[in-house]
Every structure is written in C-alpha cells, then in structure tokens.
Design a protein around this motif. Structure first.
Motif, PDB file in Angstrom:
ATOM      1  N   LYS A  51       0.878  -1.109   0.110  1.00 10.98           N
ATOM      2  CA  LYS A  51       0.018   0.308  -0.073  1.00 10.98           C
ATOM      3  C   LYS A  51       0.818   1.052  -0.037  1.00 10.98           C
ATOM      4  O   LYS A  51       0.570   2.202  -0.464  1.00 10.98           O
ATOM      5  N   GLU A  52       1.995   1.150   0.530  1.00 15.15           N
ATOM      6  CA  GLU A  52       2.949   2.462   0.608  1.00 15.15           C
ATOM      7  C   GLU A  52       3.697   2.685  -0.732  1.00 15.15           C
ATOM      8  O   GLU A  52       4.351   3.815  -1.000  1.00 15.15           O
ATOM      9  N   ASN A  53       3.453   1.412  -1.779  1.00 14.67           N
ATOM     10  CA  ASN A  53       4.416   1.820  -2.956  1.00 14.67           C
ATOM     11  C   ASN A  53       3.833   3.101  -3.692  1.00 14.67           C
ATOM     12  O   ASN A  53       2.480   3.312  -3.804  1.00 14.67           O
ATOM     13  N   HIS A  54       4.592   3.885  -4.320  1.00 11.04           N
ATOM     14  CA  HIS A  54       4.253   5.073  -4.972  1.00 11.04           C
ATOM     15  C   HIS A  54       3.249   4.677  -6.428  1.00 11.04           C
ATOM     16  O   HIS A  54       2.316   5.560  -6.720  1.00 11.04           O
ATOM     17  N   LEU A  55       3.360   3.477  -6.672  1.00 10.86           N
ATOM     18  CA  LEU A  55       2.238   2.889  -7.723  1.00 10.86           C
ATOM     19  C   LEU A  55       1.078   2.763  -7.252  1.00 10.86           C
ATOM     20  O   LEU A  55       0.046   2.505  -8.051  1.00 10.86           O
ATOM     21  N   ALA A  56       0.733   2.618  -5.958  1.00 14.30           N
ATOM     22  CA  ALA A  56      -0.640   2.454  -5.365  1.00 14.30           C
ATOM     23  C   ALA A  56      -1.588   3.506  -5.362  1.00 14.30           C
ATOM     24  O   ALA A  56      -2.611   3.257  -5.310  1.00 14.30           O
ATOM     25  N   SER A  57      -1.009   4.626  -5.916  1.00 11.88           N
ATOM     26  CA  SER A  57      -2.060   5.772  -6.170  1.00 11.88           C
ATOM     27  C   SER A  57      -1.707   6.433  -7.555  1.00 11.88           C
ATOM     28  O   SER A  57      -0.415   6.516  -7.890  1.00 11.88           O
ATOM     29  N   GLY A  58      -2.617   7.221  -8.015  1.00  9.27           N
ATOM     30  CA  GLY A  58      -2.396   7.866  -9.280  1.00  9.27           C
ATOM     31  C   GLY A  58      -2.452   7.057 -10.801  1.00  9.27           C
ATOM     32  O   GLY A  58      -2.326   5.732 -10.147  1.00  9.27           O
ATOM     33  N   ARG A  59      -2.706   7.584 -11.716  1.00  5.96           N
ATOM     34  CA  ARG A  59      -2.518   6.972 -12.888  1.00  5.96           C
ATOM     35  C   ARG A  59      -1.338   6.192 -13.392  1.00  5.96           C
ATOM     36  O   ARG A  59      -0.305   7.064 -13.218  1.00  5.96           O
ATOM     37  N   VAL A  60      -1.136   4.968 -13.508  1.00 10.80           N
ATOM     38  CA  VAL A  60      -0.174   4.328 -13.982  1.00 10.80           C
ATOM     39  C   VAL A  60      -0.047   4.129 -15.448  1.00 10.80           C
ATOM     40  O   VAL A  60      -0.579   3.236 -16.014  1.00 10.80           O
ATOM     41  N   THR A  61       0.865   4.741 -15.972  1.00 13.02           N
ATOM     42  CA  THR A  61       1.196   4.637 -17.353  1.00 13.02           C
ATOM     43  C   THR A  61       2.128   3.501 -17.676  1.00 13.02           C
ATOM     44  O   THR A  61       2.813   3.028 -16.831  1.00 13.02           O
ATOM     45  N   SER A  62       2.399   3.144 -19.019  1.00 18.20           N
ATOM     46  CA  SER A  62       3.147   2.179 -19.220  1.00 18.20           C
ATOM     47  C   SER A  62       4.821   2.675 -18.925  1.00 18.20           C
ATOM     48  O   SER A  62       5.247   1.768 -18.336  1.00 18.20           O
ATOM     49  N   LYS A  63       5.002   4.026 -19.057  1.00 18.42           N
ATOM     50  CA  LYS A  63       6.400   4.507 -18.750  1.00 18.42           C
ATOM     51  C   LYS A  63       6.460   4.338 -17.013  1.00 18.42           C
ATOM     52  O   LYS A  63       7.645   3.975 -16.819  1.00 18.42           O
ATOM     53  N   ARG A  64       5.523   4.801 -16.417  1.00 15.48           N
ATOM     54  CA  ARG A  64       5.533   4.745 -14.961  1.00 15.48           C
ATOM     55  C   ARG A  64       5.589   3.396 -14.767  1.00 15.48           C
ATOM     56  O   ARG A  64       6.593   2.766 -13.630  1.00 15.48           O
ATOM     57  N   PHE A  65       4.999   2.292 -15.160  1.00 15.80           N
ATOM     58  CA  PHE A  65       5.068   0.957 -15.080  1.00 15.80           C
ATOM     59  C   PHE A  65       6.551   0.236 -15.097  1.00 15.80           C
ATOM     60  O   PHE A  65       7.032  -0.441 -14.456  1.00 15.80           O
ATOM     61  N   ALA A  66       6.931   0.805 -16.143  1.00 15.98           N
ATOM     62  CA  ALA A  66       8.338   0.204 -16.699  1.00 15.98           C
ATOM     63  C   ALA A  66       9.256   0.503 -15.864  1.00 15.98           C
ATOM     64  O   ALA A  66      10.269   0.141 -15.678  1.00 15.98           O
ATOM     65  N   ALA A  67       9.391   1.982 -15.189  1.00 16.19           N
ATOM     66  CA  ALA A  67      10.400   2.572 -14.488  1.00 16.19           C
ATOM     67  C   ALA A  67      10.509   2.015 -13.153  1.00 16.19           C
ATOM     68  O   ALA A  67      11.577   2.009 -12.499  1.00 16.19           O
ATOM     69  N   ALA A  68       9.328   1.055 -12.675  1.00 16.96           N
ATOM     70  CA  ALA A  68       9.526   0.448 -11.317  1.00 16.96           C
ATOM     71  C   ALA A  68      10.378  -0.804 -11.268  1.00 16.96           C
ATOM     72  O   ALA A  68      10.819  -1.229 -12.368  1.00 16.96           O
ATOM     73  N   SER A  69      10.766  -1.202 -10.102  1.00 16.66           N
ATOM     74  CA  SER A  69      11.601  -2.385 -10.016  1.00 16.66           C
ATOM     75  C   SER A  69      10.760  -3.511  -9.992  1.00 16.66           C
ATOM     76  O   SER A  69       9.551  -3.490  -9.041  1.00 16.66           O
ATOM     77  N   HIS A  70      10.959  -4.586 -10.688  1.00 19.26           N
ATOM     78  CA  HIS A  70       9.991  -5.603 -10.576  1.00 19.26           C
ATOM     79  C   HIS A  70      10.395  -7.035 -10.233  1.00 19.26           C
ATOM     80  O   HIS A  70      11.574  -7.302 -10.413  1.00 19.26           O
TER      81      HIS A  70
END
Length: 296
Positions: free
Chosen positions: A171-190
C-alpha cells in the motif's frame, strides 16, 4: 486372457520392470517372468524387450496400455463393494496438482468444504512439475488445475474462469496511487515468479513494442515468496486478478491494472475419464468449481 493376466500386464507396463512388477504384486521374480511368458503367448507379442540393462515396451504394448489400464480399473470397480455416494461416507485421498498461487487462493476454501461435508477426505496438493498427462492417466494426480496446455485426446477438461493479470504492490508503494502509465510501470523495479528462473516474459515483449524496458530486480520460484517480498518492499509483481484479491484480504497490498495489452488467463481443471461417474471425484470437481465462483 484372464483377469489376473490383465492385472499383471497392467503392472508390467506401468513399472517397466519384471522385478518391480513382482514386488508390487507380491510375487517372486521367477513367477513374474513365467506370467510374462503367458502374456506373450496370449498376445503373440513380446510386450517388453531388452534395451541395455532395462526393458522397453513394444509398439503394440504402448498402443494397448491405456485400454488395459481402463479394463483393469473397470473390473476393480465392478467387483468392489458398492461405492458410497454421500460425501460424509467418502474415505479418499485426492492428489490435486496446482501452482502455489492457486493453492494459496483456493486451498482454504476447498479444505473448509471437505471438513464440513466430507471429513474423511484428505486433499493432497502436489506442486506443478513437468505437467505430464501421464500423471493423470496412471492416477498419480486426480485433478489438475491451472492454465492447461495440450493434453491427451481422452482427458476431460472444464473451464473454471478467465482472468486478467494485475500488478500487486504494498500500500505504501508510489504506484498504489495515481494513474499508472506504461512508462511509469516500466520505471518501477519488478519481481518475477518463475519456477525455472525466467526473467523475461509477455510483459517485456509488450513493453518492447512501446520502446520500453523494465528492471527485473529478482526472480523467485513461488507466489508465497513473492508476496512476502512485495508486501515489505517497493517491488512490483504480476499475478492473476483472483489471486491478488485474496492476497489483499490478508496482506497490506493493493493491485492495479497493468497498462499493457496482455492475454487473459483461462483456468481449467483436467481429469481422466475413468473418474467421470465416481461420486467422490464428482464432489471434488464441484468443490473446485464453487471455489472459483466464490467472491475473491
């Protein structure tokens, strides 16, 4: 050919060894060899031939193996006392093959159903391996649950659900809020889940179409390990939507739609047709269907 010879033939074909077949039937190796001679005389075929230090079945033996197995099982059911038809009377141990994510999300519901309706039933969840259809044919696996590949023409299959993949983060991950674009998704560590250690898959191919690439920080072999890591880190993992919904009830995690065009996951269960009319197996299949229909 009498029934005893059919049983011996079935055992020989399953074991591929005179010594192992003898041990399984509580016979001496010489007695098993004499029985093999009788089978060869009755069929007019060598059945098993020497190959190095072992024995291999002849083409005719391979062709008749499934039919021989089916005849022996039908005879066993015919001669056995009447099978119970009420769940509370079932005394069975079922081997259910599924990946650990499905076991994690469905196991509790199936176990609770068994405890309530069929308390003498034991559910043995076995891990995925080679996913060979032989395990269904020879009875090592009673029911196979998952995204099914090509199976033998005689294997029964029923679709359970069609789900899409989602991303799971704490829940504390920055991707848990806001619109997730493909660029934002790709920039995360997986974090990837792969029993074979693969670090590349459909998501990477879809990202490449947009000129993007992601950083895979780690690969783990099981969903349990992935959930433990994701719930305490800023990594992102991809799982089926139903599994993510179950995880969100237990851990401080949330899911979001992956901004890519990914194929849906079609989950199905598979079993051998010898169980079609078996009341206990029918009860098991009904329980699996109900578990998939239950709110995630």
């Amino acid at each position: 050919m009498d029934l005893n010879l059919l049983i011996a033939l079935d055992t020989l074909l399953r074991e591929g060894s005179v010594a192992k077949a003898a041990a399984r039937l509580s016979l001496s190796p010489p007695a098993m060899s004499r029985t093999l001679t009788r089978i060869r005389e009755a069929t007019g075929d060598p059945i098993l031939v020497r190959a190095g230090r072992g024995l291999v079945p002849t083409p005719r033996a391979v062709a008749m193996q499934d039919e021989v197995r089916a005849v022996v099982e039908r005879a066993a059911r015919l001669l056995a006392p009447g099978a119970p038809s009420r769940p509370e009377e079932f005394v069975r141990s079922f081997a259910i093959r599924a990946n650990d994510a499905l076991i994690w999300s469905l196991g509790a519901r199936l176990i609770a159903r068994a405890a309530k309706e069929a308390p003498k039933v034991v559910l043995r969840f076995v891990p995925e391996g080679d996913e060979d259809v032989d395990a269904l044919r020879d009875g090592r696996v009673d029911l196979d649950i998952g995204v099914q590949g090509a199976l033998g023409p005689e294997i029964r299959m029923q679709q359970l659900s069609v789900e899409h993949s989602v991303a799971l983060v704490r829940k504390e991950n920055h991707l848990a809020s806001g619109r997730v674009t493909s660029k934002r998704f790709a920039a995360a560590s997986h974090l990837l889940i792969s029993r074979r250690g693969k670090s590349h898959g459909p998501i990477d191919r879809e990202l490449a179409k947009e000129g993007l690439a992601r950083h895979v920080a780690a690969v783990v072999p099981s969903f349990g390990a992935a959930l433990s890591i994701v719930s305490t880190s800023d990594l992102v993992v991809t799982v089926p939507a139903g599994v993510a919904a179950t995880a969100a009830r237990t851990f401080e995690v949330v899911s979001f739609r992956i901004p890519l065009e990914l194929e849906s996951l079609a989950f199905a269960m598979a079993w051998h047709p010898r169980f079609d009319a078996d009341p206990a197996h029918a009860w098991l299949r009904d329980g699996v269907r109900a578990s998939f229909r239950a709110p995630k």
